[in-house]
Design a protein around this motif. Structure first.
Motif, PDB file in Angstrom:
ATOM      1  N   ALA A 149       0.867  -1.175   0.000  1.00  0.00           N
ATOM      2  CA  ALA A 149       0.000   0.000   0.000  1.00  0.00           C
ATOM      3  C   ALA A 149       0.905   1.226   0.000  1.00  0.00           C
ATOM      4  O   ALA A 149       1.901   1.273   0.727  1.00  0.00           O
ATOM      5  N   LEU A 150       0.569   2.182  -0.826  1.00  0.00           N
ATOM      6  CA  LEU A 150       1.351   3.411  -0.924  1.00  0.00           C
ATOM      7  C   LEU A 150       0.436   4.533  -1.408  1.00  0.00           C
ATOM      8  O   LEU A 150       0.510   4.952  -2.557  1.00  0.00           O
ATOM      9  N   PRO A 151      -0.498   4.978  -0.557  1.00  0.00           N
ATOM     10  CA  PRO A 151      -1.446   6.000  -0.983  1.00  0.00           C
ATOM     11  C   PRO A 151      -0.758   7.351  -1.190  1.00  0.00           C
ATOM     12  O   PRO A 151      -0.141   7.886  -0.268  1.00  0.00           O
ATOM     13  N   LEU A 152      -0.845   7.860  -2.415  1.00  0.00           N
ATOM     14  CA  LEU A 152      -0.213   9.130  -2.765  1.00  0.00           C
ATOM     15  C   LEU A 152      -1.074   9.928  -3.716  1.00  0.00           C
ATOM     16  O   LEU A 152      -1.697   9.370  -4.623  1.00  0.00           O
ATOM     17  N   ASN A 153      -1.070  11.237  -3.533  1.00  0.00           N
ATOM     18  CA  ASN A 153      -1.562  12.168  -4.539  1.00  0.00           C
ATOM     19  C   ASN A 153      -0.345  12.540  -5.365  1.00  0.00           C
ATOM     20  O   ASN A 153       0.695  12.911  -4.810  1.00  0.00           O
ATOM     21  N   LEU A 154      -0.454  12.448  -6.676  1.00  0.00           N
ATOM     22  CA  LEU A 154       0.702  12.654  -7.544  1.00  0.00           C
ATOM     23  C   LEU A 154       0.649  14.018  -8.211  1.00  0.00           C
ATOM     24  O   LEU A 154      -0.401  14.456  -8.670  1.00  0.00           O
ATOM     25  N   SER A 155       1.797  14.652  -8.297  1.00  0.00           N
ATOM     26  CA  SER A 155       1.885  15.951  -8.971  1.00  0.00           C
ATOM     27  C   SER A 155       1.872  15.750 -10.482  1.00  0.00           C
ATOM     28  O   SER A 155       2.027  14.641 -10.979  1.00  0.00           O
ATOM     29  N   LYS A 156       1.737  16.824 -11.198  1.00  0.00           N
ATOM     30  CA  LYS A 156       1.700  16.771 -12.670  1.00  0.00           C
ATOM     31  C   LYS A 156       3.054  16.404 -13.269  1.00  0.00           C
ATOM     32  O   LYS A 156       3.131  15.992 -14.409  1.00  0.00           O
ATOM     33  N   LEU A 209      -3.305   9.865 -14.505  1.00  0.00           N
ATOM     34  CA  LEU A 209      -2.895   9.333 -13.211  1.00  0.00           C
ATOM     35  C   LEU A 209      -2.805  10.472 -12.199  1.00  0.00           C
ATOM     36  O   LEU A 209      -1.964  11.354 -12.327  1.00  0.00           O
ATOM     37  N   LYS A 210      -3.684  10.422 -11.183  1.00  0.00           N
ATOM     38  CA  LYS A 210      -3.728  11.483 -10.169  1.00  0.00           C
ATOM     39  C   LYS A 210      -3.385  10.962  -8.779  1.00  0.00           C
ATOM     40  O   LYS A 210      -2.723  11.645  -8.011  1.00  0.00           O
ATOM     41  N   THR A 211      -3.880   9.781  -8.448  1.00  0.00           N
ATOM     42  CA  THR A 211      -3.629   9.195  -7.134  1.00  0.00           C
ATOM     43  C   THR A 211      -3.370   7.702  -7.293  1.00  0.00           C
ATOM     44  O   THR A 211      -3.829   7.092  -8.264  1.00  0.00           O
ATOM     45  N   ILE A 212      -2.634   7.167  -6.345  1.00  0.00           N
ATOM     46  CA  ILE A 212      -2.447   5.721  -6.304  1.00  0.00           C
ATOM     47  C   ILE A 212      -2.730   5.244  -4.885  1.00  0.00           C
ATOM     48  O   ILE A 212      -2.660   6.019  -3.930  1.00  0.00           O
ATOM     49  N   ALA A 213      -3.037   3.977  -4.775  1.00  0.00           N
ATOM     50  CA  ALA A 213      -3.241   3.353  -3.469  1.00  0.00           C
ATOM     51  C   ALA A 213      -2.160   2.324  -3.178  1.00  0.00           C
ATOM     52  O   ALA A 213      -1.875   2.024  -2.025  1.00  0.00           O
ATOM     53  N   SER A 214      -1.563   1.762  -4.248  1.00  0.00           N
ATOM     54  CA  SER A 214      -0.510   0.763  -4.041  1.00  0.00           C
ATOM     55  C   SER A 214       0.462   0.770  -5.212  1.00  0.00           C
ATOM     56  O   SER A 214       0.202   1.348  -6.266  1.00  0.00           O
ATOM     57  N   MET A 215       1.571   0.085  -4.981  1.00  0.00           N
ATOM     58  CA  MET A 215       2.644  -0.012  -5.971  1.00  0.00           C
ATOM     59  C   MET A 215       3.130  -1.451  -6.009  1.00  0.00           C
ATOM     60  O   MET A 215       3.111  -2.145  -4.986  1.00  0.00           O
ATOM     61  N   GLU A 216       3.587  -1.890  -7.189  1.00  0.00           N
ATOM     62  CA  GLU A 216       4.123  -3.242  -7.345  1.00  0.00           C
ATOM     63  C   GLU A 216       5.407  -3.208  -8.167  1.00  0.00           C
ATOM     64  O   GLU A 216       5.512  -2.455  -9.132  1.00  0.00           O
ATOM     65  N   PHE A 217       6.353  -4.052  -7.772  1.00  0.00           N
ATOM     66  CA  PHE A 217       7.496  -4.401  -8.611  1.00  0.00           C
ATOM     67  C   PHE A 217       7.179  -5.793  -9.148  1.00  0.00           C
ATOM     68  O   PHE A 217       6.887  -6.706  -8.370  1.00  0.00           O
ATOM     69  N   VAL A 218       7.233  -5.979 -10.476  1.00  0.00           N
ATOM     70  CA  VAL A 218       6.759  -7.209 -11.106  1.00  0.00           C
ATOM     71  C   VAL A 218       7.831  -7.787 -12.030  1.00  0.00           C
ATOM     72  O   VAL A 218       8.465  -7.050 -12.787  1.00  0.00           O
ATOM     73  N   ILE A 219       7.985  -9.117 -11.973  1.00  0.00           N
ATOM     74  CA  ILE A 219       8.858  -9.843 -12.894  1.00  0.00           C
ATOM     75  C   ILE A 219       7.974 -10.800 -13.678  1.00  0.00           C
ATOM     76  O   ILE A 219       7.196 -11.559 -13.100  1.00  0.00           O
ATOM     77  N   VAL A 220       8.071 -10.759 -15.006  1.00  0.00           N
ATOM     78  CA  VAL A 220       7.335 -11.669 -15.887  1.00  0.00           C
ATOM     79  C   VAL A 220       8.376 -12.557 -16.545  1.00  0.00           C
ATOM     80  O   VAL A 220       9.273 -12.056 -17.239  1.00  0.00           O
ATOM     81  N   GLY A 221       8.281 -13.873 -16.316  1.00  0.00           N
ATOM     82  CA  GLY A 221       9.337 -14.759 -16.791  1.00  0.00           C
ATOM     83  C   GLY A 221       8.845 -16.011 -17.475  1.00  0.00           C
ATOM     84  O   GLY A 221       7.651 -16.292 -17.537  1.00  0.00           O
ATOM     85  N   ALA A 222       9.801 -16.781 -17.961  1.00  0.00           N
ATOM     86  CA  ALA A 222       9.540 -18.003 -18.708  1.00  0.00           C
ATOM     87  C   ALA A 222       9.637 -19.226 -17.791  1.00  0.00           C
ATOM     88  O   ALA A 222      10.161 -19.146 -16.678  1.00  0.00           O
ATOM     89  N   THR A 223       9.146 -20.339 -18.288  1.00  0.00           N
ATOM     90  CA  THR A 223       9.224 -21.601 -17.554  1.00  0.00           C
ATOM     91  C   THR A 223      10.664 -21.884 -17.145  1.00  0.00           C
ATOM     92  O   THR A 223      11.576 -21.779 -17.960  1.00  0.00           O
TER      93      THR A 223
END
Length: 171
Positions: free
Chosen positions: A72-79, A144-158
């Motif tokens: 969770a990372l609730p933020l109001n984001l600037s322009k 994009l004005k506000t967020i509630a959460s953030m993710e770091f994601v890895i998409v990989g192969a078998t």
């Protein structure tokens, strides 16, 4: 949604190296949760970082899949915001994503790094507002004005497995 302005959330703490404000130094990773697609494993832990401790996302894909660390990372984001963090990894080239998610959880914005070769040494990743694209969701206004959460994601192969470390998340 609980929402703070960036300066209130970060309690005015400035990074010693820049005008960025520290969002997470990863000294404790209790707010981060790991997840993965079916037939894959993911975990998060604290390890020695570039400055203090870091977040390590470890994963193993028995089939092609996705592993992530989310908080969770609730933020109001600037322009004209810019985020930065330190990264290093011991992982095969993969698609690496930074996802920003709204309060509903249904609307996602992202920055994708396709065929990303994770560096052995600490490297600063900078993402500006105009680098982030709307990925999916039912919302009509894709600004994009506000967020509630953030993710770091890895998409990989078998068969892919590895670990990626993150430190000093700033905005």
């Amino acid at each position: 949604m609980v929402s703070w302005s960036l300066t209130v959330w970060a309690a005015g703490e400035k990074s010693a190296a820049s005008d960025f404000q520290l969002l997470d130094g990863f000294e404790r990773v209790g707010e981060w949760r790991a997840g993965a697609t079916e037939d894959s494993d993911a975990s998060v832990r604290t390890t020695e970082g570039a400055r203090g401790h870091s977040l390590t996302l470890s994963y193993e894909f028995r089939t092609a899949g996705v592993a992530y660390a989310r908080r969770a990372l609730p933020l109001n984001l600037s322009k004209n915001f810019e985020m930065a963090f330190q990264l290093r990894g011991h992982a095969p080239p993969s698609t690496f994503e930074v996802k920003l998610v709204d309060e509903s959880g249904a609307n996602v914005w992202w920055k994708q790094f396709r065929d990303y070769e994770f560096p052995d040494g600490w490297t600063t990743i900078r993402i500006r507002r105009n680098d982030i694209r709307f990925a999916w969701g039912p919302i009509e206004d894709h600004d994009l004005k506000t967020i509630a959460s953030m993710e770091f994601v890895i998409v990989g192969a078998t068969g892919d497995k590895g670990s990626v470390e993150f430190d000093t998340l700033e905005m």
